[in-house]
Design an enzyme around this catalytic site. Structure first.
Site, mmCIF file in Angstrom:
data_model
loop_
_atom_site.group_PDB
_atom_site.id
_atom_site.type_symbol
_atom_site.label_atom_id
_atom_site.label_comp_id
_atom_site.label_asym_id
_atom_site.label_seq_id
_atom_site.Cartn_x
_atom_site.Cartn_y
_atom_site.Cartn_z
ATOM 1 N N ASP A 50 -18.255 -40.182 10.105
ATOM 2 C CA ASP A 50 -19.075 -39.712 11.199
ATOM 3 C C ASP A 50 -19.512 -40.970 11.965
ATOM 4 O OD1 ASP A 50 -20.497 -38.051 12.878
ATOM 5 O OD2 ASP A 50 -21.555 -37.005 11.271
ATOM 6 N N ALA A 51 -20.114 -40.795 13.126
ATOM 7 C CA ALA A 51 -20.449 -41.941 13.969
ATOM 8 C C ALA A 51 -21.306 -42.954 13.215
ATOM 9 C CB ALA A 51 -21.173 -41.464 15.223
#
Length: 595
Positions: free
Chosen positions: A300-301
């Site tokens: 994820d980011a």
């Protein structure tokens, strides 16, 4: 333009190429001058400096946000520019061009042009009657629209099992609280996306469904025992991997002590439990070995607070690669030309880590090979796309019809004490209470459109209203509609049409709004008015409003589009109006349990 995917083994390519392919960058904003912290100029056309970054460093992918996607022609042009930059690399590989287009709450492309649908929980509400029909058809439509724009990766579907009524980030992004239903609907969407040559990224492994913290703003922790984890959190991932393994799986920035209770030292010098994204036990031993997943794992980011609060950018990427993750998503922000030096230092750090044995060079080569093979499977032939095809695909009549059908099929009747359907008489007066003026207008226009007789409609916005005026309108009304969206909306979602200066005197904080709605519904009952409550998002809130309502409906969505005639509308509001006025039945089923 055709990018030829090399069949050369990744181990034969320079290390700098392998490492570049393992990065997916965002160029949400870009300013030629100024400071990166204050740059808020959307990047809608690729500057030469960023084109050089892609080709020089052999960058593997780019993620697009709403700032990058203003209209069809612009998106097509930008994506063609991105792929042209990748083509100029010394060892050219096509780019992963990724986006979050889940549908419902999470849709990055302009809703007026693209078909955003009403989201996963609305699909879950249709499952008892329609099975996987809407999961498949909706994913097919979304994928066709993305592919026509040149987007080849969709960070969807979300297969988190929503087991927590207070979950601030997943809630209606989940199909259901039932792991089996989530697995079936998730598998159907993976298959549909990838049949249209759009790579599916299943998320958020090993599960974000039972958290009360948003990993964008903090680091959640799930204290389930191992049996619960296997029966609930992991079950959909396990099923989808067996039945229709996706091209990608996205990690969750969440601590799972039952899966890995080992620690590492963060940038503050403190020992902390490893987040799943940085856990080799979870990413390699569990996902690769126990679950047998052989595709590409992407974080994820990495700029989310669940990681960035505890690690600097370089160490964050290093730890995720050590854990066995293939691609680091948004490892650094490039907002100005001076930020490019950060990328140079990151790649130097990773190269030194390989040379010093901190990263296994064979694992790096294997990881790059997985990336090459995924690109070979899905990105074939020309990477250039046509705006004409995109214009004919996005928001086409067939997709809009499907959007309306899903919205209606999902409407769920939770309570009805002989109120629905409403028998409309000429000049009936209706008072609507909505989270904001925009939704008031959407509900009003939908009721007027489908009513067989003229209606007189007034409205109170929960952003702010004069109680005396609201009480007077309720007194005069024949029936009252109150609606709420929980968890509370962000400012971006509200997107208000209201005159802020006029609201200041009566402005309500978001914390006050539920109590204000409850008070208005209670007042309506003291005036012997029939009241309808509509849950516009997660239906758990029904518990607190049902006692003051003769009828309760759930829509799971409140998407709003504005057409060229400034008509404010949305598929959920049209569907609600049809049910309220007796032109359709509510046939959805609650996908989660409410007390």
């Amino acid at each position: 333009m055709t990018l030829s995917n090399t069949s050369l083994a990744s181990s034969q390519l320079p290390l700098e190429v392998q490492l570049g392919q393992k990065l997916m960058l965002d160029f949400r904003y870009f300013c030629q001058q100024g400071h990166s912290e204050t740059c808020r100029t959307p990047m809608t056309s690729l500057p030469s400096q960023l084109a050089d970054v892609i080709s020089k460093y052999h960058i593997g992918g780019v993620i697009l946000f709403s700032e990058n996607t203003q209209d069809i022609e612009q998106i097509v042009h930008l994506n063609n520019q991105l792929q042209a930059a990748a083509h100029k690399a010394k060892h050219p590989q096509p780019l992963f061009v990724a986006i979050d287009q889940e549908g419902g709450r999470v849709a990055r492309i302009n809703r007026e042009q693209a078909t955003s649908f009403t989201g996963n929980m609305s699909i879950g509400a249709t499952y008892p009657k329609h099975g996987t029909h809407y999961a498949s058809t909706v994913a097919t439509a979304i994928a066709k629209e993305l592919a026509s724009l040149g987007v080849n990766v969709n960070f969807a579907p979300t297969v988190d099992v929503n087991m927590n009524a207070e979950n601030p980030v997943i809630n209606v992004r989940s199909f259901s609280e039932n792991p089996d239903v989530v697995a079936k609907l998730g598998a159907a969407q993976v298959k549909a996306f990838e049949q249209q040559q759009v790579i599916s990224a299943l998320k958020h492994f090993p599960g974000h469904g039972d958290t009360h913290v948003d990993s964008h703003t903090g680091l959640p922790r799930v204290d389930h025992d191992e049996q619960t984890i296997w029966q609930n959190d992991l079950a959909p991932f396990q099923t989808v991997i067996k039945t229709n393994a996706p091209g990608m799986i996205m990690t969750a920035h969440i601590q799972y002590p039952a899966l890995d209770n080992s620690t590492l030292v963060n940038k503050h010098g403190k020992h902390m439990l490893k987040p799943a994204t940085m856990s080799r036990k979870i990413m390699h031993e569990l996902l690769r070995k126990k679950l047998g997943y052989q595709g590409v794992i992407i974080t994820d980011a990495l700029d989310m607070a669940g990681i960035s609060d505890f690690f600097d950018a370089n160490s964050a990427v290093l730890e995720t690669f050590k854990a066995g993750v293939d691609i680091a998503l948004m490892p650094i922000a490039i907002r100005t030309p001076s930020d490019i030096e950060k990328l140079t230092r990151l790649l130097q750090t990773l190269t030194e880590a390989v040379n010093q044995g901190l990263l296994d060079k064979h694992e790096v080569a294997q990881s790059a090979q997985r990336i090459y093979e995924l690109k070979n499977r899905f990105i074939k032939g020309s990477t250039q796309v046509s705006s004409g095809i995109a214009r004919a695909t996005l928001g086409n009549p067939g997709h809009r019809k499907l959007e309306a059908e899903l919205a209606l099929a999902a409407i769920t009747q939770v309570k009805n004490a002989a109120m629905l359907p409403v028998e409309v008489k000429t000049q009936n007066k209706v008072h609507i209470i909505m989270p904001d003026q925009r939704k008031c207008e959407a509900m009003r226009q939908a009721l007027e459109l489908y009513s067989k007789a003229p209606l007189q409609i007034s409205c109170s916005s929960l952003q702010g209203f004069d109680p005396n005026i609201a009480h007077a309108a309720i007194k005069q009304a024949d029936w009252v509609i109150g609606a709420h969206a929980s968890p509370q909306q962000s400012a971006v979602e509200i997107g208000g049409m209201e005159d802020v200066s006029k609201l200041e005197e009566f402005a309500l904080s978001r914390q006050e709004q539920p109590n204000a709605l409850k008070a208005l519904l209670q007042y309506a009952k003291t005036q012997q008015k029939q009241t309808l409550f509509i849950s516009l998002r997660a239906p758990y809130e029904i518990t607190q409003f049902a006692p003051y309502s003769d009828a309760v409906l759930a829509s799971y969505a409140y998407n709003i589009d504005v057409d060229n005639n400034n008509r404010v509308a949305g598929p959920a509001f049209s569907a609600l109006a049809k049910v309220i006025l007796g032109q359709a039945r509510a046939e959805g089923t609650l996908p989660v349990t409410i007390k």
